[in-house]
Every structure is written in C-alpha cells, then in structure tokens.
Design an enzyme around this catalytic site. Structure first.
Site, PDB file in Angstrom:
ATOM      1  CB  CYS A 222      -1.021  -0.027   1.137  1.00  0.00           C
ATOM      2  SG  CYS A 222      -2.051  -1.409   1.174  1.00  0.00           S
TER       3      CYS A 222
ATOM      4  CG  HIS B  57      -3.184   3.411   1.922  1.00  0.00           C
ATOM      5  ND1 HIS B  57      -3.700   2.910   0.633  1.00  0.00           N
ATOM      6  CD2 HIS B  57      -3.267   2.290   2.844  1.00  0.00           C
ATOM      7  CE1 HIS B  57      -4.235   1.644   0.821  1.00  0.00           C
ATOM      8  NE2 HIS B  57      -3.831   1.429   1.813  1.00  0.00           N
TER       9      HIS B  57
ATOM     10  CG  ASN C  84      -6.509  -1.009   1.132  1.00  0.00           C
ATOM     11  OD1 ASN C  84      -5.839  -0.590   0.260  1.00  0.00           O
ATOM     12  ND2 ASN C  84      -6.061  -1.400   2.223  1.00  0.00           N
TER      13      ASN C  84
HETATM   14  O1  UT7 Z   1      -3.596  -1.176   3.571  1.00  0.00           O
HETATM   15  C1  UT7 Z   1      -2.762  -1.367   4.397  1.00  0.00           C
HETATM   16  C2  UT7 Z   1      -2.918  -1.116   5.915  1.00  0.00           C
HETATM   17  N1  UT7 Z   1      -4.147  -1.695   6.319  1.00  0.00           N
HETATM   18  C3  UT7 Z   1      -4.942  -1.207   7.373  1.00  0.00           C
HETATM   19  O2  UT7 Z   1      -4.316  -0.001   7.572  1.00  0.00           O
HETATM   20  C4  UT7 Z   1      -5.898  -1.996   7.795  1.00  0.00           C
HETATM   21  C5  UT7 Z   1      -6.084  -1.926   9.030  1.00  0.00           C
HETATM   22  N2  UT7 Z   1      -6.985  -2.496   9.978  1.00  0.00           N
HETATM   23  C6  UT7 Z   1      -8.414  -2.388   9.567  1.00  0.00           C
HETATM   24  O3  UT7 Z   1      -8.895  -1.477   8.984  1.00  0.00           O
HETATM   25  C7  UT7 Z   1      -9.291  -2.644  10.716  1.00  0.00           C
HETATM   26  O4  UT7 Z   1      -8.560  -3.506  11.800  1.00  0.00           O
HETATM   27  C8  UT7 Z   1     -10.469  -3.805  10.082  1.00  0.00           C
HETATM   28  C9  UT7 Z   1     -11.363  -3.053   9.409  1.00  0.00           C
HETATM   29  C10 UT7 Z   1      -9.683  -4.920   9.290  1.00  0.00           C
HETATM   30  C11 UT7 Z   1     -11.160  -4.691  11.354  1.00  0.00           C
HETATM   31  O5  UT7 Z   1     -11.824  -3.750  12.039  1.00  0.00           O
HETATM   32  P1  UT7 Z   1     -11.605  -4.166  13.729  1.00  0.00           P
HETATM   33  O6  UT7 Z   1     -12.453  -2.909  14.356  1.00  0.00           O
HETATM   34  O7  UT7 Z   1      -9.949  -3.769  13.868  1.00  0.00           O
HETATM   35  O8  UT7 Z   1     -12.283  -5.234  13.928  1.00  0.00           O
HETATM   36  P2  UT7 Z   1     -11.666  -6.403  14.738  1.00  0.00           P
HETATM   37  O9  UT7 Z   1     -10.633  -7.151  13.792  1.00  0.00           O
HETATM   38  O10 UT7 Z   1     -11.107  -6.195  15.963  1.00  0.00           O
HETATM   39  O11 UT7 Z   1     -12.929  -7.552  14.758  1.00  0.00           O
HETATM   40  C12 UT7 Z   1     -13.806  -7.252  15.529  1.00  0.00           C
HETATM   41  C13 UT7 Z   1     -14.970  -8.396  15.275  1.00  0.00           C
HETATM   42  C14 UT7 Z   1     -14.403  -9.694  15.315  1.00  0.00           C
HETATM   43  O12 UT7 Z   1     -15.438 -10.391  16.114  1.00  0.00           O
HETATM   44  P3  UT7 Z   1     -15.327 -10.863  17.524  1.00  0.00           P
HETATM   45  O13 UT7 Z   1     -13.997 -11.765  17.362  1.00  0.00           O
HETATM   46  O14 UT7 Z   1     -15.280  -9.645  18.391  1.00  0.00           O
HETATM   47  O15 UT7 Z   1     -16.551 -11.842  17.813  1.00  0.00           O
HETATM   48  C15 UT7 Z   1     -14.463 -10.097  14.056  1.00  0.00           C
HETATM   49  O16 UT7 Z   1     -14.671 -11.383  13.803  1.00  0.00           O
HETATM   50  O17 UT7 Z   1     -15.585  -8.433  14.006  1.00  0.00           O
HETATM   51  C16 UT7 Z   1     -15.680  -9.370  13.488  1.00  0.00           C
HETATM   52  N3  UT7 Z   1     -15.689  -9.163  11.893  1.00  0.00           N
HETATM   53  C17 UT7 Z   1     -16.672  -9.036  11.271  1.00  0.00           C
HETATM   54  N4  UT7 Z   1     -17.928  -9.216  11.194  1.00  0.00           N
HETATM   55  C18 UT7 Z   1     -18.912  -8.622  10.570  1.00  0.00           C
HETATM   56  C19 UT7 Z   1     -14.309  -9.143  11.211  1.00  0.00           C
HETATM   57  N5  UT7 Z   1     -14.839  -8.877   9.924  1.00  0.00           N
HETATM   58  C20 UT7 Z   1     -16.151  -8.741   9.930  1.00  0.00           C
HETATM   59  C21 UT7 Z   1     -17.137  -8.438   8.856  1.00  0.00           C
HETATM   60  N6  UT7 Z   1     -18.532  -8.442   9.051  1.00  0.00           N
HETATM   61  N7  UT7 Z   1     -16.729  -8.563   7.559  1.00  0.00           N
END
Ligand code: UT7
Length: 322
Positions: free
Chosen positions: A113, A246, A276
């Site tokens: 990225c 980004h 993204n």
């Molecule tokens: O481009 C390179 C750099 N990349 C980035 O900067 C990306 C950085 N990360 C992010 O943007 C975020 O961390 C994400 C969007 C990937 C995830 O968001 P988050 O708020 O960090 O969520 P999380 O990974 O902590 O997950 C929270 C919950 C989990 O469930 P439990 O374990 O709390 O029950 C996940 O399983 O959300 C769940 N989850 C989803 N639920 C519905 C993860 N993906 C999904 C989904 N739909 N698509």
C-alpha cells in the site's frame, strides 16, 4: 532541476461490488462494513482483465494529460502487490508493451500500500540525477484475484484499480515533488502477507492481514511520519491544500487527519467508493480531486501511506499539471 508531478489519471474497473453482495456469501452486513471501515462499494476487474490492463489504461491517460506520447516516456515503474505474473515478466514490461513501447526500461516495485510513495521516491531520484527525464509511475492492482472470499475480515476491504502520473522536470521548487520519505521494518512482515509464492486460487495463498494490529501501528506511524516531513520542510497544515492519505479505512484517515490538524475540506476520501486499492489508492484519490476540477497547478499535497512489509512513507508534492 527538480522532479515534478505533471499529470494524474486513473482507471476504475467496470464491475461494482456492494456490501450487500458480500451479505449474500458471508456472515457480514452493510452496517458492520460501513461502521468499521467506511467502505460501501469497491470495483473488481473483469475476468481476462489483469493488473497490467488496468495500469496501461491509467498510464495512457496520464501520458495524454501531460501532453506527451507514449514514445516520450523513458522509464516505466509499476507499484503492485498483485502482479500479472509472479517473478517475470514484470507488470511494468507488460504495461510498456500495451502502450506500444518496445525499447523502454520498466520494472516493478513491491511496497504494497506504500507503493505510490516508493514510486515517487524512485522517480524523483532518477529525474533529479538527470538519468531519465520523463518517468511514468503507475500504482495498479487486481487484488480480487488473491482475496480469500471465505475470510470476511479481509475480502470486504479491498478493491481493484489503477492510478498513474507522469514525473518530469521543473526549475521551480514551488512546482516540485518537494520531499519524499520512505521506510520499512521487516520485523512486522507477518502482519500482512500473501504467504505462498504463487497466485493460484487457494485460501492459503491469499492475502492475509492481522487488521487490528495493523490498525494500531498505522495511526501512530502515519501521524509521526507526516509530522516529521512537514517539520523538516517548515510546512504547517495551513500551507497544505490537500491531505491525500492511503485509503484503507475511514476511521484511520479521520484519526490521522484530526491529529495532524487538517480541516475536513483538506482531507481527501475515496475509500467509501473504491475500498482499499493498495498501491493505486493515492493516485486514484488524487485523480478524483483532479477530475472534480479542484486540483490546481501549485496546490500542495501531503501524501501518506503504510502497508505490507511493513513499509511506510510520506511525500510533499506540488501539483504541476494543468
Ligand atoms: O492497507 C494496508 C494497511 N491496512 C490497514 O490499515 C487496515 C487496518 N485495519 C483495519 O482497517 C481494521 O482492523 C479492520 C477493518 C480490518 C477490522 O476492524 P476492527 O475494528 O479492527 O475489527 P476486529 O478485527 O477487531 O474484529 C472485531 C469483530 C470480530 O468479532 P469478535 O471476535 O469480536 O466476535 C471479527 O470476527 O468483528 C468481526 N468481523 C466482522 N464482522 C462482520 C471481522 N470482519 C467482519 C465482517 N463482518 N466483515
């Protein structure tokens, strides 16, 4: 002699995929995706359309907007994490062929990225050293071909597309690519990876991300990186026309933008539409501003990215196009 960004262009594939389309194949919802990422839609390349096709279309338009012909270009650089082929030929060589060039140096840069910032740094070095005068840089991605569509935590985040720019010379520092900073730390390589050396459709070979860990590093690193480059160049947020980071996550962009004291009107957002698109995200966002008529010659842009590697970087760029 300074390097300058003379044009900007993008190519957006025609297949629009909404969050509702993912609701049909995954345990996810439009609400979750919008709330956690800001993303509503993304575009996927068609079958038979690969990264170099997207890149060549954006590149051709960037060349035209710079008032040049493909034969005027003396170096092509492509940033991508989703090359047409693993290893060889480079996507840049395929782009060169698709632009009708048969005698042009071309190579790819793998900085995920952060690809567009690495492209700017490389093009600036080649132009300011006098080695090349007109460099075409392209961030191009067909990430859809390496997504695991059973992994809801990654597949809803990414999109395909390409953005391109022509880098050439100016004698006016106020029209130049003022400064570029790039960095990386391979100790964090496992946070974001495409682990196996092949692009076949197998979940183990697909893009994997420990999103939550990347999120925390991203906010801190992006803020510090921009603060450093602005301080070094005696630039404050008030001197800046646009902050074009980004486009990975709306929450990251807003947190970083606020900490850097940018006003809402200065912060460019396109993640809602495109998701993204990795190396293509900054030039695609910049092109949106250009096509809306709001990017003027002399405008100062702050660019900022973090991605797999980990890699990160920032740039201060005056727009020198028309
Ligand atoms: O481009 C390179 C750099 N990349 C980035 O900067 C990306 C950085 N990360 C992010 O943007 C975020 O961390 C994400 C969007 C990937 C995830 O968001 P988050 O708020 O960090 O969520 P999380 O990974 O902590 O997950 C929270 C919950 C989990 O469930 P439990 O374990 O709390 O029950 C996940 O399983 O959300 C769940 N989850 C989803 N639920 C519905 C993860 N993906 C999904 C989904 N739909 N698509």
């Amino acid at each position: 002699m300074y390097a300058a960004l003379k044009s900007i262009a993008s190519y957006i594939p025609t297949k629009c995929v909404s969050n509702h389309d993912f609701e049909k194949i995954l345990d996810t919802s439009d609400e979750w995706i919008i709330e956690r990422t800001g993303i509503s839609t993304r575009y996927f390349a068609l079958d038979g359309e690969d990264t170099s096709d997207l890149g060549a279309k954006a590149g051709a338009l960037a060349i035209e907007r710079a008032g040049l012909k493909p034969s005027d270009i003396d170096l092509i650089l492509v940033g991508t994490l989703s090359p047409d082929f693993l290893g060889m030929p480079s996507t840049a060589c395929l782009v060169a062929r698709k632009l009708g060039l048969s005698n042009c140096p071309a190579f790819d840069i793998t900085a995920a990225c952060t690809g567009f910032i690495y492209l700017l740094a490389t093009a600036k070095a080649f132009v300011e050293s006098g080695i090349y005068k007109k460099v075409l840089i392209i961030g191009a991605e067909k990430i859809s071909k390496i997504l695991d569509f059973s992994d809801r935590s990654t597949c809803v985040l990414f999109g395909d597309g390409a953005g391109a720019a022509v880098i050439s010379t100016t004698d006016d520092p106020k029209k130049s690519i003022l400064d570029v900073h790039i960095s990386g730390d391979g100790n964090f390589s496992s946070l974001l990876q495409t682990p196996i050396s092949s692009l076949k459709n197998d979940a183990k070979q697909c893009l994997q991300m420990r999103g939550n860990e990347v999120f925390k590093i991203a906010v801190k690193t992006l803020v510090t990186d921009v603060e450093n480059i602005m301080q070094k160049n005696n630039i404050t947020s008030k001197d800046v026309t646009y902050f074009i980071p980004h486009q990975a996550n709306l929450r990251i962009i807003k947190a970083v933008g606020e900490r850097l004291s940018f006003q809402k009107e200065q912060i460019i957002l396109s993640v809602q539409k495109y998701g993204n698109t990795s190396a293509a995200s900054i030039p695609m966002a910049m092109n949106d501003v250009y096509e809306s008529g709001k990017l003027k010659n002399g405008d100062l842009m702050v660019l900022d990215a973090i991605g797999g590697g980990l890699t990160w970087g920032s740039a201060l760029v005056y727009f020198d196009g028309n």
